[in-house]
Enzyme design. Structure first.
Site, mmCIF file in Angstrom:
data_model
loop_
_atom_site.group_PDB
_atom_site.id
_atom_site.type_symbol
_atom_site.label_atom_id
_atom_site.label_comp_id
_atom_site.label_asym_id
_atom_site.label_seq_id
_atom_site.Cartn_x
_atom_site.Cartn_y
_atom_site.Cartn_z
ATOM 1 N N LYS A 53 21.717 -26.731 19.241
ATOM 2 C CA LYS A 53 20.519 -25.931 18.487
ATOM 3 C C LYS A 53 21.080 -24.576 18.855
ATOM 4 C CE LYS A 53 16.947 -24.081 20.245
ATOM 5 N NZ LYS A 53 16.545 -22.929 19.712
ATOM 6 N N ASP B 297 18.258 -23.297 13.989
ATOM 7 C CA ASP B 297 16.921 -23.008 14.419
ATOM 8 C C ASP B 297 16.509 -21.514 14.007
ATOM 9 O OD1 ASP B 297 14.089 -23.490 14.998
ATOM 10 O OD2 ASP B 297 14.603 -22.950 16.970
ATOM 11 N N LYS C 52 13.820 -20.670 11.685
ATOM 12 C CA LYS C 52 12.417 -20.313 11.527
ATOM 13 C C LYS C 52 12.434 -19.480 10.323
ATOM 14 C CE LYS C 52 11.161 -21.228 16.206
ATOM 15 N NZ LYS C 52 12.201 -21.232 17.107
ATOM 16 N N LEU C 53 12.896 -19.826 9.062
ATOM 17 C CA LEU C 53 12.827 -19.020 7.792
ATOM 18 C C LEU C 53 11.210 -18.881 7.549
ATOM 19 C CD1 LEU C 53 15.900 -20.279 5.982
ATOM 20 C CD2 LEU C 53 15.805 -18.185 7.485
ATOM 21 N N HIS C 54 10.816 -17.419 7.186
ATOM 22 C CA HIS C 54 9.638 -17.418 6.779
ATOM 23 C C HIS C 54 9.287 -16.124 5.801
ATOM 24 C CE1 HIS C 54 5.165 -17.079 8.269
ATOM 25 N NE2 HIS C 54 5.170 -17.158 6.824
ATOM 26 N N ASP C 55 9.344 -16.409 4.516
ATOM 27 C CA ASP C 55 9.368 -15.386 3.754
ATOM 28 C C ASP C 55 8.972 -15.631 2.201
ATOM 29 O OD1 ASP C 55 10.196 -12.695 2.279
ATOM 30 O OD2 ASP C 55 11.407 -12.477 4.058
ATOM 31 N N THR D 172 5.690 -23.641 20.838
ATOM 32 C CA THR D 172 5.246 -23.900 22.089
ATOM 33 C C THR D 172 4.817 -22.951 23.074
ATOM 34 O OG1 THR D 172 7.447 -24.429 22.830
ATOM 35 C CG2 THR D 172 6.433 -26.255 21.985
ATOM 36 N N ARG E 277 10.598 -30.379 29.425
ATOM 37 C CA ARG E 277 11.165 -30.065 30.834
ATOM 38 C C ARG E 277 11.044 -31.290 31.685
ATOM 39 N NH1 ARG E 277 11.993 -26.105 28.769
ATOM 40 N NH2 ARG E 277 11.573 -23.867 29.463
ATOM 41 N N ARG F 21 17.116 -24.564 29.059
ATOM 42 C CA ARG F 21 17.092 -24.138 30.477
ATOM 43 C C ARG F 21 17.376 -24.989 31.252
ATOM 44 N NH1 ARG F 21 12.389 -19.403 29.932
ATOM 45 N NH2 ARG F 21 11.716 -20.934 28.073
#
Length: 224
Positions: free
Chosen positions: A32, A59, A61-64, A115, A175, A205
């Protein structure tokens, strides 16, 4: 998919990102690449990671407005991503245009609720109800818009899977048992999410910051 784990490879240095991906590529199903990576390295960086032979999840996160998002989707055709994200809150027309503009083999999935957010955060932005209710509403809208699936936390994926039987569900913020939660607020273990219907498990992580990333990836793979 033999291995649903996608490594979140959001490192600012390209050489370090390539080295990490090389170490774990035998124990993850894909990579990713998020906003931090894409803004730092662009198309060149994506091509460099793609040389490792793993599927790429962009990733972004397209927003328009719908036309702009469709143009952005067309601009990344050459990268041949396996998965691309848009925000479900962009609305039905935006999601429809994003899917129409995507490559033939690219899954377009809608981000429902980050999240890192919880019910208090929702209330502060004027959204009523619980995170669970909000995710189900947006999942229904994404399905109606013709998308392949959604991004949601492990807390909602079972209910969404029950509602959308053939959906494609990406679950981040995972996790392993005993790991630090960090800035995430709604987390579950990779095995829990997979058992509840997750198609892709995004893990960052716990692998990237481990003393031995390859061993950490192997340990997670062994739980699935």
């Amino acid at each position: 998919m033999s291995n649903p784990v996608y490594l979140a490879l959001d490192l600012p240095q390209l050489d370090a990102a390539k080295a990490l991906a090389q170490k774990v590529k035998g124990h993850v199903g894909g990579v990713k690449l998020g906003l931090e990576f894409f803004c730092a390295h662009g198309h060149h960086g994506v091509h460099e990671i793609a040389h490792l032979g793993l599927p790429i999840f962009l990733d972004l996160k397209l927003h328009d407005i719908p036309n702009t998002v469709a143009g952005a989707m067309q601009a990344i055709h050459v990268l041949e991503p396996a998965i691309v994200t848009v925000h479900a809150s962009g609305g039905r027309a935006m999601m429809e245009d994003a899917k129409a503009a995507a490559g033939e083999h690219c899954k377009v999935v809608a981000v429902t609720m980050l999240t890192s957010l919880d019910e208090r955060d929702m209330a502060r932005t004027g959204i009523t109800g619980t995170p669970h209710e909000h995710v189900l509403r947006l999942a229904e809208l994404a399905e109606a818009s013709g998308l392949d699936g959604i991004v949601c936390s492990g807390h909602e994926v079972k209910s969404v899977h029950d509602q959308w039987k053939d959906g494609y569900f990406v679950v981040p913020g995972l996790r392993p048992a005993g790991a630090s939660v960090g800035d995430q607020k709604r987390v579950v273990t990779p095995r829990h999410a997979r058992d509840d219907g997750a198609s892709v498990l995004v893990i960052g992580r716990p692998i990237s910051r481990a003393d031995d990333p390859a061993q950490a990836a192997r340990d997670i793979e062994a739980t699935l």
